[in-house]
Design a protein around this motif. Structure first.
Motif, PDB file in Angstrom:
ATOM      1  N   PRO A   1       5.309 -14.430  -3.393  1.00  0.00           N
ATOM      2  CA  PRO A   1       4.764 -13.761  -2.174  1.00  0.00           C
ATOM      3  C   PRO A   1       5.340 -12.414  -1.657  1.00  0.00           C
ATOM      4  CG  PRO A   1       6.284 -15.576  -1.685  1.00  0.00           C
ATOM      5  CD  PRO A   1       6.268 -15.568  -2.963  1.00  0.00           C
ATOM      6  N   LEU A   2       6.439 -11.974  -1.927  1.00  0.00           N
ATOM      7  CA  LEU A   2       7.042 -10.958  -1.994  1.00  0.00           C
ATOM      8  C   LEU A   2       6.878  -9.615  -2.780  1.00  0.00           C
ATOM      9  CD1 LEU A   2      10.399 -11.542  -0.455  1.00  0.00           C
ATOM     10  CD2 LEU A   2       8.298 -11.355   0.977  1.00  0.00           C
ATOM     11  N   ALA A   3       6.006 -10.102  -4.032  1.00  0.00           N
ATOM     12  CA  ALA A   3       5.619  -8.992  -4.792  1.00  0.00           C
ATOM     13  C   ALA A   3       4.700  -8.008  -4.612  1.00  0.00           C
ATOM     14  CB  ALA A   3       5.150  -9.745  -6.252  1.00  0.00           C
ATOM     15  N   GLY A   4       4.842  -6.866  -5.056  1.00  0.00           N
ATOM     16  CA  GLY A   4       3.705  -5.777  -4.816  1.00  0.00           C
ATOM     17  C   GLY A   4       2.347  -6.245  -4.697  1.00  0.00           C
ATOM     18  N   ALA A   5       2.082  -6.975  -5.719  1.00  0.00           N
ATOM     19  CA  ALA A   5       0.501  -7.439  -5.852  1.00  0.00           C
ATOM     20  C   ALA A   5       0.171  -8.344  -4.851  1.00  0.00           C
ATOM     21  CB  ALA A   5       0.365  -7.937  -7.317  1.00  0.00           C
ATOM     22  N   SER A   6       1.399  -9.090  -4.440  1.00  0.00           N
ATOM     23  CA  SER A   6       0.835  -9.937  -3.281  1.00  0.00           C
ATOM     24  C   SER A   6       0.659  -9.425  -2.031  1.00  0.00           C
ATOM     25  CB  SER A   6       2.339 -11.079  -3.133  1.00  0.00           C
ATOM     26  OG  SER A   6       2.171 -11.721  -4.099  1.00  0.00           O
ATOM     27  N   LEU A   7       1.545  -8.279  -1.864  1.00  0.00           N
ATOM     28  CA  LEU A   7       1.419  -7.594  -0.717  1.00  0.00           C
ATOM     29  C   LEU A   7      -0.229  -6.751  -0.462  1.00  0.00           C
ATOM     30  CD1 LEU A   7       4.928  -5.732  -0.296  1.00  0.00           C
ATOM     31  CD2 LEU A   7       3.844  -7.831   0.975  1.00  0.00           C
ATOM     32  N   ALA A   8      -0.614  -6.332  -1.884  1.00  0.00           N
ATOM     33  CA  ALA A   8      -2.036  -5.757  -1.793  1.00  0.00           C
ATOM     34  C   ALA A   8      -3.024  -6.668  -1.675  1.00  0.00           C
ATOM     35  CB  ALA A   8      -1.766  -4.934  -3.099  1.00  0.00           C
ATOM     36  N   PHE A   9      -3.162  -7.861  -2.338  1.00  0.00           N
ATOM     37  CA  PHE A   9      -3.888  -8.700  -2.077  1.00  0.00           C
ATOM     38  C   PHE A   9      -4.041  -9.574  -0.530  1.00  0.00           C
ATOM     39  CE2 PHE A   9      -3.978  -9.430  -6.576  1.00  0.00           C
ATOM     40  CZ  PHE A   9      -5.450  -9.331  -7.079  1.00  0.00           C
ATOM     41  N   ARG A  10      -2.897  -9.599   0.038  1.00  0.00           N
ATOM     42  CA  ARG A  10      -3.195  -9.968   1.284  1.00  0.00           C
ATOM     43  C   ARG A  10      -3.749  -8.692   2.242  1.00  0.00           C
ATOM     44  NH1 ARG A  10       2.167 -12.354   0.606  1.00  0.00           N
ATOM     45  NH2 ARG A  10       3.217 -10.652   1.250  1.00  0.00           N
ATOM     46  N   LYS A  11      -3.516  -7.301   1.978  1.00  0.00           N
ATOM     47  CA  LYS A  11      -4.110  -6.468   2.736  1.00  0.00           C
ATOM     48  C   LYS A  11      -5.628  -6.444   2.263  1.00  0.00           C
ATOM     49  CE  LYS A  11      -2.323  -2.417   2.887  1.00  0.00           C
ATOM     50  NZ  LYS A  11      -1.382  -0.998   2.541  1.00  0.00           N
ATOM     51  N   LEU A  12      -6.067  -6.705   0.947  1.00  0.00           N
ATOM     52  CA  LEU A  12      -7.259  -6.921   0.717  1.00  0.00           C
ATOM     53  C   LEU A  12      -8.199  -8.075   1.516  1.00  0.00           C
ATOM     54  CD1 LEU A  12      -7.256  -6.142  -3.150  1.00  0.00           C
ATOM     55  CD2 LEU A  12      -8.634  -4.878  -1.524  1.00  0.00           C
ATOM     56  N   ALA A  13      -7.304  -9.042   1.402  1.00  0.00           N
ATOM     57  CA  ALA A  13      -7.799 -10.284   2.291  1.00  0.00           C
ATOM     58  C   ALA A  13      -8.175  -9.942   3.783  1.00  0.00           C
ATOM     59  CB  ALA A  13      -7.054 -11.295   2.173  1.00  0.00           C
ATOM     60  N   GLY A  14      -7.319  -8.998   4.282  1.00  0.00           N
ATOM     61  CA  GLY A  14      -7.616  -8.756   5.760  1.00  0.00           C
ATOM     62  C   GLY A  14      -8.797  -7.923   5.914  1.00  0.00           C
ATOM     63  N   ARG A  15      -8.951  -6.950   5.026  1.00  0.00           N
ATOM     64  CA  ARG A  15     -10.075  -5.981   5.046  1.00  0.00           C
ATOM     65  C   ARG A  15     -11.635  -6.841   4.902  1.00  0.00           C
ATOM     66  NH1 ARG A  15      -8.456  -0.284   1.975  1.00  0.00           N
ATOM     67  NH2 ARG A  15      -6.872   0.382   3.536  1.00  0.00           N
ATOM     68  N   CYS A  16     -11.351  -7.967   3.766  1.00  0.00           N
ATOM     69  CA  CYS A  16     -12.488  -8.581   3.499  1.00  0.00           C
ATOM     70  C   CYS A  16     -12.864  -9.445   4.827  1.00  0.00           C
ATOM     71  CB  CYS A  16     -12.389  -9.483   2.290  1.00  0.00           C
ATOM     72  SG  CYS A  16     -12.319  -8.437   0.697  1.00  0.00           S
ATOM     73  N   SER A  17     -12.127  -9.881   5.537  1.00  0.00           N
ATOM     74  CA  SER A  17     -11.922 -10.843   6.532  1.00  0.00           C
ATOM     75  C   SER A  17     -12.493 -10.056   7.705  1.00  0.00           C
ATOM     76  CB  SER A  17     -10.797 -11.883   6.698  1.00  0.00           C
ATOM     77  OG  SER A  17     -10.393 -12.140   5.680  1.00  0.00           O
ATOM     78  N   MET A  18     -12.161  -8.876   7.912  1.00  0.00           N
ATOM     79  CA  MET A  18     -12.538  -8.011   9.099  1.00  0.00           C
ATOM     80  C   MET A  18     -13.461  -6.970   8.818  1.00  0.00           C
ATOM     81  SD  MET A  18      -9.068  -8.306  11.157  1.00  0.00           S
ATOM     82  CE  MET A  18      -8.169  -7.314  10.129  1.00  0.00           C
TER      83      MET A  18
END
Length: 284
Positions: free
Chosen positions: A251-268
């Motif tokens: 969960p703390l990997a750089g890719a994980s942070l990026a995917f969480r950001k992507l998920a936020g953009r897709c959701s809102m």
């Protein structure tokens, strides 16, 4: 007066149906393995962000997301439209929390049926209605898409959602991504697109986006937004070998942070509302 009443009735039906799900159709200028890894991790990130997510394999080839996940062979949307399967048999629940469904099975017979489908008005109407009903059961539909010989989608409804092209920073990938946008623009007319840049950080992703966006604006009069980026990260491969998503395993990997950001953009919000920037030139 009749048209006014019809409009009122349609508006009422939409209100009763609730908010429309968001549909993201992904094309890719990268190999299938990289595209599928991105779809799995994005789907898992959306689930962890609280969304009901469906991954729809809308490809005629065997390299789609359903095969990547080794999803059991269930009824496809084409089967249901041909009255050879039931809606209840469409979705397979996956350990990552999302569901997986197929537009059609990757067989020669199914490919021939899909190619012939546009000539069958009843079949196309059923396909569209069944897709709408399936999508309405989810908050977000992530589609593993591909362009057909006519430069369109096998399921016309996909043209009404967000269309995202996955790209990396190589010249060949950028050229291929622009070619896809050009083909779609010729088929669908003027409409916005988005790009997702894989394998690089945010700064390099902005340069890749600017490159594509400037040329699309100049030669196609088309806006291209930047959905986001996912950096190269060894944790992606390690998570895949564990059979898990990177956001779950690391969960703390750089890719994980990026995917969480992507998920936020897709959701809102509407990704296509983000204005494209200018940048480097590329031949049109």
């Amino acid at each position: 007066m009749a048209n006014f009443r019809n409009d009122q009735a349609e508006g009422l039906r939409r209100m009763l149906a609730g908010p429309r799900p968001r549909v993201f159709t992904f094309l890719s200028a990268l190999p299938d393995e990289e595209k599928n890894a991105m779809l799995v991790n994005l789907g898992a990130s959306l689930v962890r962000a609280g969304s009901e997510v469906l991954l729809l394999d809308a490809r005629a080839s065997t390299g789609g997301i359903a095969a990547r996940l080794d999803a059991p062979r269930r009824a496809s949307l084409l089967d249901v439209a041909r009255q050879e399967g039931r809606m209840a048999e469409l979705v397979q629940a996956m350990p990552q929390g999302f569901g997986v469904a197929r537009l059609a099975h990757a067989t020669l017979q199914a490919r021939a049926q899909l190619q012939a489908a546009p000539q069958d008005d009843l079949l196309m109407r059923r396909l569209g209605q069944n897709f709408d009903a399936l999508a309405q059961q989810h908050d977000i539909v992530v589609v593993d898409g591909e362009l057909g010989a006519d430069d369109g989608f096998a399921l016309p409804a996909l043209a009404g959602g967000e269309i995202v092209v996955q790209v990396t920073n190589s010249a060949a990938s950028i050229k291929a991504a622009y070619a896809m946008i050009k083909r779609l623009s010729a088929t669908l007319g003027r409409r916005p697109f988005s790009v997702l840049v894989s394998g690089v950080g945010e700064r390099e992703a902005k340069l890749v986006h600017e490159n594509i966006a400037q040329v699309a604006s100049r030669y196609l009069a088309t806006q291209v937004a930047l959905l986001g980026s996912v950096p190269a990260d060894e944790h992606l491969g390690r998570a895949a070998r564990l059979g898990r998503s990177v956001v779950e395993a690391f969960p703390l990997a750089g890719a994980s942070l990026a995917f969480r950001k992507l998920a936020g953009r897709c959701s809102m919000g509407d990704v296509a509302d983000m204005a494209p920037a200018g940048g480097m030139r590329m031949a049109g």
